[in-house]
Every structure is written in structure tokens, then in C-alpha cells.
Design a protein around this motif. Structure first.
Motif, mmCIF file in Angstrom:
data_model
loop_
_atom_site.group_PDB
_atom_site.id
_atom_site.type_symbol
_atom_site.label_atom_id
_atom_site.label_comp_id
_atom_site.label_asym_id
_atom_site.label_seq_id
_atom_site.Cartn_x
_atom_site.Cartn_y
_atom_site.Cartn_z
ATOM 1 N N GLU A 160 -86.228 -62.343 -81.402
ATOM 2 C CA GLU A 160 -85.281 -61.423 -81.600
ATOM 3 C C GLU A 160 -85.491 -60.039 -80.662
ATOM 4 O O GLU A 160 -84.779 -59.425 -80.260
ATOM 5 N N GLU A 161 -86.922 -59.870 -80.868
ATOM 6 C CA GLU A 161 -87.213 -58.534 -80.233
ATOM 7 C C GLU A 161 -86.920 -58.599 -78.640
ATOM 8 O O GLU A 161 -86.692 -57.562 -78.078
ATOM 9 N N LEU A 162 -87.449 -59.714 -78.154
ATOM 10 C CA LEU A 162 -87.456 -60.088 -76.757
ATOM 11 C C LEU A 162 -85.708 -59.939 -76.239
ATOM 12 O O LEU A 162 -85.293 -59.197 -75.351
ATOM 13 N N CYS A 163 -84.816 -60.387 -77.124
ATOM 14 C CA CYS A 163 -83.514 -60.460 -76.668
ATOM 15 C C CYS A 163 -82.694 -58.837 -76.855
ATOM 16 O O CYS A 163 -81.993 -58.282 -76.128
ATOM 17 N N LYS A 164 -83.365 -58.084 -77.795
ATOM 18 C CA LYS A 164 -83.021 -56.963 -78.199
ATOM 19 C C LYS A 164 -83.443 -55.956 -76.866
ATOM 20 O O LYS A 164 -82.806 -55.184 -76.524
ATOM 21 N N ILE A 165 -84.621 -56.266 -76.453
ATOM 22 C CA ILE A 165 -85.245 -55.432 -75.226
ATOM 23 C C ILE A 165 -84.006 -55.905 -74.082
ATOM 24 O O ILE A 165 -83.912 -55.047 -73.192
ATOM 25 N N ILE A 166 -83.886 -56.984 -73.828
ATOM 26 C CA ILE A 166 -83.010 -57.549 -72.544
ATOM 27 C C ILE A 166 -81.823 -56.733 -72.872
ATOM 28 O O ILE A 166 -80.993 -56.264 -71.727
ATOM 29 N N ILE A 167 -81.057 -56.700 -73.961
ATOM 30 C CA ILE A 167 -79.821 -56.234 -74.195
ATOM 31 C C ILE A 167 -80.010 -54.586 -73.711
ATOM 32 O O ILE A 167 -79.044 -54.010 -73.241
ATOM 33 N N GLN A 168 -80.907 -54.040 -74.289
ATOM 34 C CA GLN A 168 -81.119 -52.401 -74.241
ATOM 35 C C GLN A 168 -81.471 -52.154 -72.567
ATOM 36 O O GLN A 168 -80.929 -51.221 -72.166
ATOM 37 N N LYS A 169 -82.201 -52.808 -72.106
ATOM 38 C CA LYS A 169 -82.506 -52.685 -70.661
ATOM 39 C C LYS A 169 -81.545 -52.760 -69.779
ATOM 40 O O LYS A 169 -81.351 -51.961 -68.831
ATOM 41 N N ASN A 170 -80.509 -53.706 -70.101
ATOM 42 C CA ASN A 170 -79.293 -53.863 -69.182
ATOM 43 C C ASN A 170 -78.105 -53.336 -69.657
ATOM 44 O O ASN A 170 -77.043 -53.259 -69.206
ATOM 45 N N GLY A 171 -78.030 -52.386 -70.644
ATOM 46 C CA GLY A 171 -76.995 -51.478 -71.119
ATOM 47 C C GLY A 171 -75.928 -52.393 -71.503
ATOM 48 O O GLY A 171 -74.707 -52.263 -71.372
ATOM 49 N N LEU A 172 -76.150 -53.583 -72.430
ATOM 50 C CA LEU A 172 -75.301 -54.380 -72.710
ATOM 51 C C LEU A 172 -74.570 -54.195 -74.169
ATOM 52 O O LEU A 172 -73.794 -55.107 -74.638
ATOM 53 N N GLY A 173 -74.778 -53.069 -74.785
ATOM 54 C CA GLY A 173 -74.137 -52.797 -75.939
ATOM 55 C C GLY A 173 -75.194 -52.564 -77.163
ATOM 56 O O GLY A 173 -76.512 -52.379 -76.836
ATOM 57 N N ARG A 182 -76.497 -62.433 -79.969
ATOM 58 C CA ARG A 182 -77.550 -61.792 -78.791
ATOM 59 C C ARG A 182 -77.824 -62.677 -77.721
ATOM 60 O O ARG A 182 -77.709 -62.458 -76.593
ATOM 61 N N ILE A 183 -78.166 -63.963 -78.204
ATOM 62 C CA ILE A 183 -78.414 -64.891 -77.098
ATOM 63 C C ILE A 183 -77.323 -65.277 -76.355
ATOM 64 O O ILE A 183 -77.385 -65.387 -75.104
ATOM 65 N N ASN A 184 -76.039 -65.494 -77.028
ATOM 66 C CA ASN A 184 -74.766 -65.955 -76.350
ATOM 67 C C ASN A 184 -74.372 -64.581 -75.325
ATOM 68 O O ASN A 184 -74.043 -64.923 -74.094
ATOM 69 N N LEU A 185 -74.620 -63.476 -75.919
ATOM 70 C CA LEU A 185 -74.284 -62.300 -74.951
ATOM 71 C C LEU A 185 -75.188 -62.511 -73.782
ATOM 72 O O LEU A 185 -74.509 -62.272 -72.618
ATOM 73 N N ILE A 186 -76.357 -62.353 -73.767
ATOM 74 C CA ILE A 186 -77.320 -62.126 -72.487
ATOM 75 C C ILE A 186 -77.120 -63.692 -71.706
ATOM 76 O O ILE A 186 -77.365 -63.381 -70.640
ATOM 77 N N SER A 187 -76.750 -64.682 -72.280
ATOM 78 C CA SER A 187 -76.585 -65.802 -71.503
ATOM 79 C C SER A 187 -75.352 -65.591 -70.788
ATOM 80 O O SER A 187 -75.184 -65.743 -69.575
ATOM 81 N N THR A 188 -74.259 -65.028 -71.277
ATOM 82 C CA THR A 188 -73.145 -65.013 -70.773
ATOM 83 C C THR A 188 -73.082 -63.911 -69.506
ATOM 84 O O THR A 188 -72.239 -64.279 -68.500
ATOM 85 N N VAL A 189 -73.685 -62.951 -69.470
ATOM 86 C CA VAL A 189 -73.667 -61.989 -68.554
ATOM 87 C C VAL A 189 -74.941 -62.522 -67.402
ATOM 88 O O VAL A 189 -75.043 -61.855 -66.424
ATOM 89 N N GLY A 190 -75.397 -63.465 -67.480
ATOM 90 C CA GLY A 190 -76.489 -64.227 -66.613
ATOM 91 C C GLY A 190 -77.695 -63.630 -66.547
ATOM 92 O O GLY A 190 -78.629 -63.852 -65.634
ATOM 93 N N LYS A 191 -78.246 -63.244 -67.775
ATOM 94 C CA LYS A 191 -79.681 -62.337 -67.674
ATOM 95 C C LYS A 191 -80.601 -63.589 -68.208
ATOM 96 O O LYS A 191 -81.825 -63.292 -67.954
ATOM 97 N N ILE A 192 -80.092 -64.603 -68.649
ATOM 98 C CA ILE A 192 -81.057 -65.798 -68.919
ATOM 99 C C ILE A 192 -80.290 -67.174 -68.533
ATOM 100 O O ILE A 192 -79.075 -66.921 -68.180
#
Length: 315
Positions: free
Chosen positions: A91-104, A113-123
Motif C-alpha cells: 500500500e505504501e509503495l502504491c501511495k508513493i507512485i501516485i504521489q510522485k506522479n501527481g495522480l490524485g 490504487r492498483i488499478n489507477l497506477i496500472s491504467t496510466v502505465g506506471k506499472i
């Protein structure tokens, strides 16, 4: 059954006596802990050794601290705790990815969270699958309504191992664990107070072997290492009160070796009037450590002395 009774009430004693009694109890608790570890040491080491090795992750983050704690919990047989911490780490890792990439906002479920960072191509899709598996394993054990799942120890251990392995795979894909700066890693290993010197030597030996193909290990043996060679004396340090050493350079291979000197050997060196850059034929001995490396070198015998100067430099 849960049995506590770790402490006794010593409030009826004087302050000095109370401190003595508490310290005695703490010393005994230390022996209990040592006994537990000793009795299970082979299993602890086996569990630790079977975990996947992914090398170096240079990025800092709470998720790495949680990973280390989870690995320790797994090694010591606390499998539910390990599962729980990996769940939090992911969960912490996903939060960092969202925060670093300004995903909301991060105030959403881990599923989203998982679906969001996957949809935008971060994983990658593969990593998305790993993260969802981690989430499901964690929820299965942390939010279960059935007490029966907690008594199936072998199954819990397998799931604990799986969830740690999955998270390390996520790190490899997400953080791109490559292009290691060896100088930085060495500096961090030395300065990191989480590692004692014994732990440092073991990890550094493995790092050099795996990443630079430098093998510092000797064959498996209980016999000490004994060498006889021709050496140039690079330095003589026998004036210090605590440490008396001789730094030699092996003429055959050009490698330096620091030799610890006993009092009799110091007297022998003084009697021979050895000086820097003299040559000697000598026999050295060293025990082999538990990780297959030589320990302190000791001087066994000086066979011959060459009084001329052999001006060799350290490699």
C-alpha cells in the motif's frame, strides 16, 4: 491459553533493591530469548536463506523498512505478521507512485490504487496482477471470519513466503533494480548501523561475487590457511600499545597482507633489525571464517631475510 506473568511487583522494595531485582529478571528474560533462538536456529536460517535475493534497491521508503521487518518475521516463524506487513508495504509503495506522479488523492482503496497506477502505465500488467495477489492474501488472513485458517501452519507459511516473493518481484519491476553504483552501496553498507561487521562482510562478499564476479571464498574446510612466500615489507608498526602489525606485499602476486604480531614475534623483528622495503621469506597462517574467508593473519616463521630494498607499492 495466553500466559503472561513477565513482571513481578517490587514496589515494596527499596529503590536500590528494586533495580537489582528487575535487572536480574531482565537477564533471565534474555536467556529465555537466547534459548528460543538457539533451539530453532536451523529453521530460522533455512527460512531466511530461502527468500529471494533481488540485490540492491537504492530508493528509500517506508515500504523497504516494512519489507525488512516482514522478512525477519518470516524467518522467525511469525507468518501472519509477515503477511500483514507486506500488505502495508505494498500500500505504501502504491501511495508513493501516485504521489510522485501527481495522480490524485491517496484516500482510496488499495484495489483502486492498483488499478489507477496500472491504467496510466506506471506499472506493467504483470505487476498489477502481483499487487492484487498480495492484496487478496493479506485480506484473506487479516479479515477472515474463520479461526480455522490460523491453525494450518504450513499453508500460512507458504502464503507468507509467496507474498514476500511477490512484493520483491513488484520492486524489481517498479523500481528497476539495476545499474548498481558499487561505491555508493559500499559506503551505505559501512555507514548503515543496521548491519554489524559480521553481517556486512557476508553481504559484501555476495555482492562482489554476484555483480562483479569476484569470488573471495575459499574451499569448505576446517583447516587453517598456511602460505609461504617472498614478501616485501611495506610497513612495520610495532610502537602502538594495543596493535602491532606488519604490512607485507607478496612479490609473486603483488597483493598486500596485514599481519598481526604477537609479543615474541615483535621481539624477533627487533632482533633481526628488519626495516621497510626489506625482503623476507616467511610463513603466515590464518583461520577460515564461517563465510569461507581468511581472518587475521599471523606470522609463523621468518625463514630468510634480504637486506636490500624492494620498493613495491600497494595494489
Amino acid at each position: 491459553m495466553y500466559l503472561d506473568f513477565i513482571k513481578l511487583d517490587y514496589n515494596n522494595k527499596s529503590k536500590e533493591e528494586r533495580i537489582q531485582l528487575i535487572n536480574r529478571d531482565k537477564n533471565h528474560l534474555g536467556k529465555i530469548i537466547q534459548s528460543r533462538i538457539t533451539d530453532d536456529i536451523e529453521n530460522i536460517v533455512d527460512r531466511w536463506y530461502e527468500l529471494e535475493d533481488i540485490g540492491v534497491v537504492e530508493e528509500e521508503g517506508m515500504f523497504l523498512k516494512l519489507l525488512k521487518e516482514a522478512e525477519e518475521l518470516y524467518s522467525f516463524g511469525y507468518f501472519i505478521g509477515a503477511i500483514s506487513l507486506i500488505g502495508v508495504a505494498s500500500e505504501e509503495l502504491c501511495k508513493i507512485i501516485i504521489q510522485k506522479n501527481g495522480l490524485g488523492t491517496n484516500e482510496i482503496t488499495q484495489f483502486n490504487r492498483i488499478n489507477l497506477i496500472s491504467t496510466v502505465g506506471k506499472i506493467s500488467k504483470e505487476t498489477e496482477g502481483y499487487l492484487h495477489k498480495i492484496r487478496k492474501i493479506r485480506n484473506h488472513y487479516i479479515h477472515s471470519n474463520s479461526e480455522g485458517i490460523y491453525i494450518r501452519t504450513n499453508e500460512i507459511r507458504k502464503k507468507s513466503f509467496t507474498i514476500i516473493t511477490l512484493f520483491k518481484s513488484v520492486l524489481k519491476d517498479t523500481l528497476q533494480v539495476t545499474d548498481i553504483n558499487y561505491s555508493d552501496v559500499l559506503d551505505k553498507l559501512i555507514s548503515n548501523q543496521e548491519f554489524n561487521f559480521t553481517d556486512f562482510k557476508y553481504r559484501y562478499r555476495n555482492l562482489l561475487h554476484q555483480e562483479k564476479s569476484i569470488d573471495l571464498q575459499l574451499e569448505v574446510t576446517n583447516k587453517p590457511r598456511v602460505i609461504t612466500s617472498i614478501f616485501s615489507i611495506y610497513d612495520i608498526d610495532i610502537q602502538e600499545e594495543e596493535f602491532k602489525e606488519l604490512t607485507l606485499i607478496d612479490i609473486e602476486n603483488g597483493l598486500p597482507v596485514t599481519v598481526d604480531l604477537t609479543i615474541p614475534k615483535v621481539k624477533e623483528i627487533k632482533k633481526l633489525k628488519l626495516e621497510k622495503n626489506n625482503g623476507i621469506i616467511a610463513t603466515l597462517i590464518s583461520t577460515i571464517s564461517s563465510i569461507g574467508q581468511t581472518e587475521e593473519w599471523m606470522l609463523l616463521e621468518i625463514h630468510e631475510v634480504y637486506r636490500g630494498e624492494l620498493n613495491l607499492s600497494l595494489v
